[in-house]
Design a protein around this motif. Sequence first.
Motif, short mmCIF file in Angstrom:
data_model
loop_
_atom_site.label_atom_id
_atom_site.label_comp_id
_atom_site.label_asym_id
_atom_site.label_seq_id
_atom_site.Cartn_x
_atom_site.Cartn_y
_atom_site.Cartn_z
N MET A 1 0.84 -1.19 0.00
CA MET A 1 0.00 0.00 0.00
C MET A 1 0.88 1.25 0.00
N THR A 2 0.59 2.19 -0.86
CA THR A 2 1.30 3.47 -0.86
C THR A 2 0.29 4.57 -0.60
N THR A 3 0.67 5.53 0.21
CA THR A 3 -0.21 6.61 0.62
C THR A 3 0.44 7.95 0.29
N PRO A 4 -0.20 8.78 -0.52
CA PRO A 4 0.42 10.08 -0.84
C PRO A 4 0.39 11.04 0.34
N VAL A 5 1.40 11.86 0.43
CA VAL A 5 1.49 12.89 1.46
C VAL A 5 1.98 14.18 0.82
N ALA A 6 1.65 15.30 1.48
CA ALA A 6 2.09 16.60 0.97
C ALA A 6 3.40 17.00 1.65
N VAL A 7 4.27 17.60 0.87
CA VAL A 7 5.57 18.05 1.38
C VAL A 7 5.49 19.56 1.65
N LEU A 8 5.72 19.95 2.90
CA LEU A 8 5.70 21.38 3.23
C LEU A 8 7.05 22.03 3.04
N ALA A 9 8.11 21.30 3.25
CA ALA A 9 9.46 21.89 3.12
C ALA A 9 10.46 20.77 2.91
N TRP A 10 11.57 21.10 2.23
CA TRP A 10 12.67 20.14 2.10
C TRP A 10 13.99 20.88 2.13
N ARG A 11 14.97 20.21 2.65
CA ARG A 11 16.33 20.75 2.72
C ARG A 11 17.31 19.61 2.52
N TRP A 12 18.55 19.93 2.14
CA TRP A 12 19.56 18.87 1.97
C TRP A 12 20.96 19.40 2.14
N ARG A 13 21.89 18.48 2.25
CA ARG A 13 23.34 18.73 2.19
C ARG A 13 23.88 17.72 1.16
N THR A 14 24.46 18.21 0.09
CA THR A 14 24.91 17.32 -0.99
C THR A 14 26.31 17.71 -1.46
N ALA A 15 26.85 16.87 -2.32
CA ALA A 15 28.16 17.17 -2.90
C ALA A 15 28.10 18.38 -3.83
N LEU A 16 26.92 18.73 -4.29
CA LEU A 16 26.77 19.90 -5.16
C LEU A 16 26.32 21.13 -4.37
N GLY A 17 26.29 21.05 -3.07
CA GLY A 17 25.97 22.21 -2.26
C GLY A 17 24.77 22.00 -1.36
N ALA A 18 24.58 22.95 -0.43
CA ALA A 18 23.49 22.87 0.55
C ALA A 18 22.25 23.61 0.09
N ASP A 19 22.40 24.59 -0.77
CA ASP A 19 21.25 25.34 -1.28
C ASP A 19 20.54 24.52 -2.36
N VAL A 20 19.23 24.27 -2.18
CA VAL A 20 18.53 23.37 -3.11
C VAL A 20 18.52 23.93 -4.52
N ASP A 21 18.11 25.17 -4.69
CA ASP A 21 18.06 25.73 -6.04
C ASP A 21 19.45 25.80 -6.67
N GLY A 22 20.44 26.17 -5.87
CA GLY A 22 21.80 26.26 -6.41
C GLY A 22 22.34 24.90 -6.84
N ALA A 23 22.09 23.87 -6.03
CA ALA A 23 22.59 22.53 -6.37
C ALA A 23 21.86 21.99 -7.60
N VAL A 24 20.55 22.24 -7.70
CA VAL A 24 19.82 21.76 -8.88
C VAL A 24 20.28 22.51 -10.13
N ALA A 25 20.61 23.78 -9.99
CA ALA A 25 21.15 24.53 -11.14
C ALA A 25 22.45 23.89 -11.63
N ARG A 26 23.29 23.46 -10.70
CA ARG A 26 24.54 22.79 -11.09
C ARG A 26 24.24 21.44 -11.73
N LEU A 27 23.22 20.75 -11.21
CA LEU A 27 22.83 19.46 -11.79
C LEU A 27 22.32 19.66 -13.22
N VAL A 28 21.47 20.67 -13.41
CA VAL A 28 20.93 20.95 -14.75
C VAL A 28 22.06 21.33 -15.71
N ALA A 29 23.11 21.95 -15.18
CA ALA A 29 24.26 22.30 -16.02
C ALA A 29 25.13 21.09 -16.34
#
Length: 379
Positions: A1-29
């Motif tokens: 059984m899988t149950t959908p849930v809503a996400v209010l906020a997300w954060r991370w620490r990654t090899a491409l940086g801690a800022d989500v938008d900044g790290a995804v911009a690097r990923l897109v690049a």
Amino acid sequence: MTTPVAVLAWRWRTALGADVDGAVARLVAGERGAIANPVATSRARTIAPIPGAPPRTRHDRYLRRMGAFGLDVATEVARAAALPPDPRTGLYAAVGGLRAHWDDMLPALARQRADGRDAWALGLREIHPFWMLRHLSNNAHALLAADLGARGDGATFGGASAGAQAIMSAAWALAAGAIDTAIVVAYDSLLEPELLVELSERGDVTAAAPADVIAPYHAAARGFVPGEAAAALVLVRPDDPRAGARTATIAAFAGAGDLAAALAALPVAPIVDGCARARPAQDLAERALIAAACGDAQLTATSAGFGHAGAATALIQTIALGTALAQGVLPPVAGAGAGAVADGPLTIVTSATPTTARAALALSVGAPDLVAAVRVSVP
């Protein structure tokens, strides 16, 4: 059984940086968070570590480095969602598993005698007084629950699919009304020496230097880049009044078996973030399974940019895909330029690609035969 849930906020620490938008911009690049392994004797010549160290806290004597990153990112996501201390907030943690680290044990064992005499004087006294506490799987969980006042039902999960297990269990607890809010935090590192030796011996990780790493889904791929990451989500029921400001909606599956079980557990999507094992036979089999379930989906591989992050992988994929979908662009498989992918089904994303899709599937696997899938959709 899988149950959908809503996400209010997300954060991370990654090899491409801690800022989500900044790290995804690097990923897109098309960037990789990969660097040369400073440990020259390791066969794993390329790794993707989180840069720097976590901030110091009053809990430092109880935590190793990755636990501290987990504590840091979960504290940040709770603050972002403006969560007050609440007995109906549950905490769900995902860690890599219990690992007795060599750098803790070897100094204590190096000078021991075969007959065991003077064991304390010959090294055991060098072991940190909180050594066992630092290795408890629910160590960071307990500290976070105390700090955040998250006193509702919760659990700690271990292993490669632990991130998806934590999301799935949090969703069940929300649906059952056991809690009103869930904080899910995952952290893991595949860069500890004892783990890198095992992954190298199995041929799972690449032995190539950073400039020579071959992307997954290429016919000449020879293993993935090991990495580390920490990530956290705040979840509520879809009918919660706070869900109107949701960042995304997700549903997760975690279990043992093959990818077909994971694909069957969730609705299909036109975009799939693959396991990206960078082993040609496994990559091709994975593509065939996805094609059978989803048709000619577009295939991305966020872990080619971030590195494989064990228990944190499902959360990293969720945040990366959700952010990219919200921005209307798909990140390419890092290192997979046009014409550099193996023949097979699915459309491999080889350059930043505009999209109007609002949903995607994220798949990941780990030994022994653990599979995980998360379906993320954005408003």
